[in-house]
Design an enzyme around this catalytic site. Sequence first.
Site, PDB file in Angstrom:
ATOM      1  N   LYS A   8      28.026   5.520  40.206  1.00  0.00           N
ATOM      2  CA  LYS A   8      26.970   6.374  40.772  1.00  0.00           C
ATOM      3  C   LYS A   8      27.039   6.269  42.298  1.00  0.00           C
ATOM      4  O   LYS A   8      27.196   5.170  42.848  1.00  0.00           O
ATOM      5  CB  LYS A   8      25.612   5.889  40.255  1.00  0.00           C
ATOM      6  CG  LYS A   8      24.433   6.772  40.629  1.00  0.00           C
ATOM      7  CD  LYS A   8      23.129   6.217  40.029  1.00  0.00           C
ATOM      8  CE  LYS A   8      21.939   7.125  40.300  1.00  0.00           C
ATOM      9  NZ  LYS A   8      20.675   6.561  39.766  1.00  0.00           N
ATOM     10  N   SER A  38      16.371   6.364  35.228  1.00  0.00           N
ATOM     11  CA  SER A  38      17.595   7.072  35.621  1.00  0.00           C
ATOM     12  C   SER A  38      18.886   6.598  34.975  1.00  0.00           C
ATOM     13  O   SER A  38      19.917   7.250  35.128  1.00  0.00           O
ATOM     14  CB  SER A  38      17.765   7.025  37.134  1.00  0.00           C
ATOM     15  OG  SER A  38      16.882   7.942  37.716  1.00  0.00           O
ATOM     16  N   SER A  92      18.264  10.345  37.250  1.00  0.00           N
ATOM     17  CA  SER A  92      19.094  10.784  38.352  1.00  0.00           C
ATOM     18  C   SER A  92      20.581  10.530  38.144  1.00  0.00           C
ATOM     19  O   SER A  92      21.413  11.169  38.779  1.00  0.00           O
ATOM     20  CB  SER A  92      18.642  10.080  39.632  1.00  0.00           C
ATOM     21  OG  SER A  92      18.841   8.671  39.530  1.00  0.00           O
TER      22      SER A  92
HETATM   23  N1  GLN Z   1      13.288  10.509  37.108  1.00  0.00           N
HETATM   24  C1  GLN Z   1      12.570   9.472  37.772  1.00  0.00           C
HETATM   25  C2  GLN Z   1      12.199   9.923  39.158  1.00  0.00           C
HETATM   26  O1  GLN Z   1      12.455  11.020  39.467  1.00  0.00           O
HETATM   27  C3  GLN Z   1      13.357   8.207  37.763  1.00  0.00           C
HETATM   28  C4  GLN Z   1      14.289   8.044  38.888  1.00  0.00           C
HETATM   29  C5  GLN Z   1      15.120   6.829  38.822  1.00  0.00           C
HETATM   30  O2  GLN Z   1      15.037   6.033  37.882  1.00  0.00           O
HETATM   31  N2  GLN Z   1      15.912   6.629  39.863  1.00  0.00           N
HETATM   32  O3  GLN Z   1      11.659   9.211  39.925  1.00  0.00           O
END
Ligand code: GLN
Length: 512
Positions: free
Chosen positions: A83, A182, A158
Site C-alpha cells: 500500500k 481499511s 482505503s
Molecule cells: N473507511 C474508513 C475511513 O474512511 C477507514 C479508513 C482506514 O481504515 N484507513 O476513515
Amino acid sequence: MSAAAGVLRATAADLAALVASGEVSAREVTQAHLDQIGAVDDSVRAFLHVAAEQALAAADVVDARRAAGDSLGPLAGVPLAMKDIFTMVGMPTTCGSRILEGWMPPYNSTITEKLVNAEVVVLGKTNMDEFAMGSSTENSGYFVTHNPWDTTKIPGGSGGGSAAALAAFEAPLAIGTDTGGSIRQPASVTGTVGVKPTYGGTSRYGVVAMASSLDTPGPCARTVLDAALLHSVIAGWDHRDSTSIDAPVPDVVGAARSGDVAGLRIGVVKEFGGEGYQPGVEQRFTESLAILEGLGAEIVEVSCPHFEYALAAYYLIMPSEVSSNLARFDAMRYGLRVGDDGLHSTEEVMNLTRGAGFGAEAKRRIIIGTYALSSGYYDAYYGSAQKVRTLIAHDFDAAFGSVDVLVSPTTPTTAFTIGERADDPLAMYKADLCTIPSNLAGNCAASFPCGLSPDDGLPVGFQVMAPALADDRLYRVGAALERELVSRWGGGLLDRLADSEAGTYLNVRSGR
Ligand code: GLN
C-alpha cells in the site's frame, strides 16, 4: 495449467517452498507476477507504481543466496504489493494524494525493513484512498481501482489496491493499514483475507499517519496461512514507534496451521445485523456460524450496547487526529508546491498548495477535525467521543469475560457499484459500521472470505474480533472456516474467481 499460471495461483507458502527447493527461481516467480500486472492492470488499476527492476534485483539476490547454499526465510522470494502509505527507498510514496506527488522517501518504514530482511520481493505501490480516507479507492488523487470480481464494482478502501492486486492474481501477498476498516473491508469485498493486528503489534514508523491512535498496519493475503506467515514477519516491538507493544508476537502461524476451534466460545454481536444488512450477507454469515458450531465451537449471542455509537465517535476522533497529522503537508517539506513564483507570500504558497493538493474528502475531514478540537467545542465533541471510546472498550472487556472471540459480518453489504456512494459520505462511512469498534478499542480483528452472496454473486466477509494480543485466535477461526469451505467447494473462493465470468480476462485462466 501452464507453468506461469501455476505460479500465479500458488499460495505464498507454496511459492516460498518452490523457490527454496530450486524448482522455480525467485526471478521466474517475480516475472510471472509482473507479466500478470502487465496483462490485467489496465482493467484493475491496482498499482500506482510498479518497480520491476527493483523487484527483479531483489529476486536475483534470493536466487544467488539459494545457489550458494544459504538457508532462506519462510517468505523469501515471494512477491508482495505494498500500500502506498509505507515508505520504501527507491519508490515514490504518494499516499494516494497529489500533495505528495513525486516525493521519494529517504528512508524505509520498519515494516519495509522487515520485509526486505525477510527477502520478500516488493513489486510496487498500490492505490488507495487519499491519506487512507475512504472505503472505495474513489478518493484516490490518481484513479479508481476496480474490483476483479466485477470491474464495475469498488474494491473497497482505503486499501483497495492491495486487495484488488491479490484478487487479480497480481501478487500473492500485500500489506495495508487499518484505521477504521481499511484492511478488512477491502478483504471482505474482494474475497481475500485481511487482518488488523492488535494496535501497537505492528510498527507505524515510516507509515504516513492518518489517525495515530488508531492506525494499524497488517497483512493481506489469499489464504489464512499466508496472512499468518506475513503477520509473523511484519509484527513485533519497534523502539522507533512510541506506541509499539514490547511483548512477544502471538503464535499466529501455529494457530493458522491448527485451525482448532473445538470448545472455542464465539459471541455473535447482536447489534450487527438486521435492517441495512444485505440478506445474502446475513445468509452466508449464518451458514459460517453453523460450520463453526459443527466443528465444536460454542455459539452464543452477545450484546455490545455501545457499538452503535462507534461510527459517530470515530468520525470525531479520527478527523481530529487527521487535522493535526495533515498539518505537516505545508508545501515546505514534501512533494507539491504551488505559487512559488516570487509573487506570493509563504502563507499564500501554503494555502495554494493545500488547496490544490488535497482532495475533497481530506479537506472535509481537516475542517471537521479542526472544528471538533476548537476551544468551546472540544469537550462537547472530541471529549464526548473519547468517553464513548472508553464505553466501547468496556463492552469488549465485558464480552471477552464470557467469550473468546466476537463475530459479525465484516460489512453490511457486498461491493457496491463505482460512483453509487461517491456523493453520499454517510452511506460511504457505513461500510465500516462493524469494523470500527475494534480500532477504537485497540483490539485485533480480521475478515475471512465466507462465500459468495446468493443475491449478487459477490464475496462476503466474516469478521472475527479478539482481545488485544490474542491475534492467534483470529487465525484459528479463519483457518477452521477456510478448511471447511475449501473442502465443500473443492477449491478456494479464488479458484471460483479464476473460473468465473469476472475472471475470464485474467490470463490465469487463459494460461490453463
Ligand atoms: N473507511 C474508513 C475511513 O474512511 C477507514 C479508513 C482506514 O481504515 N484507513 O476513515
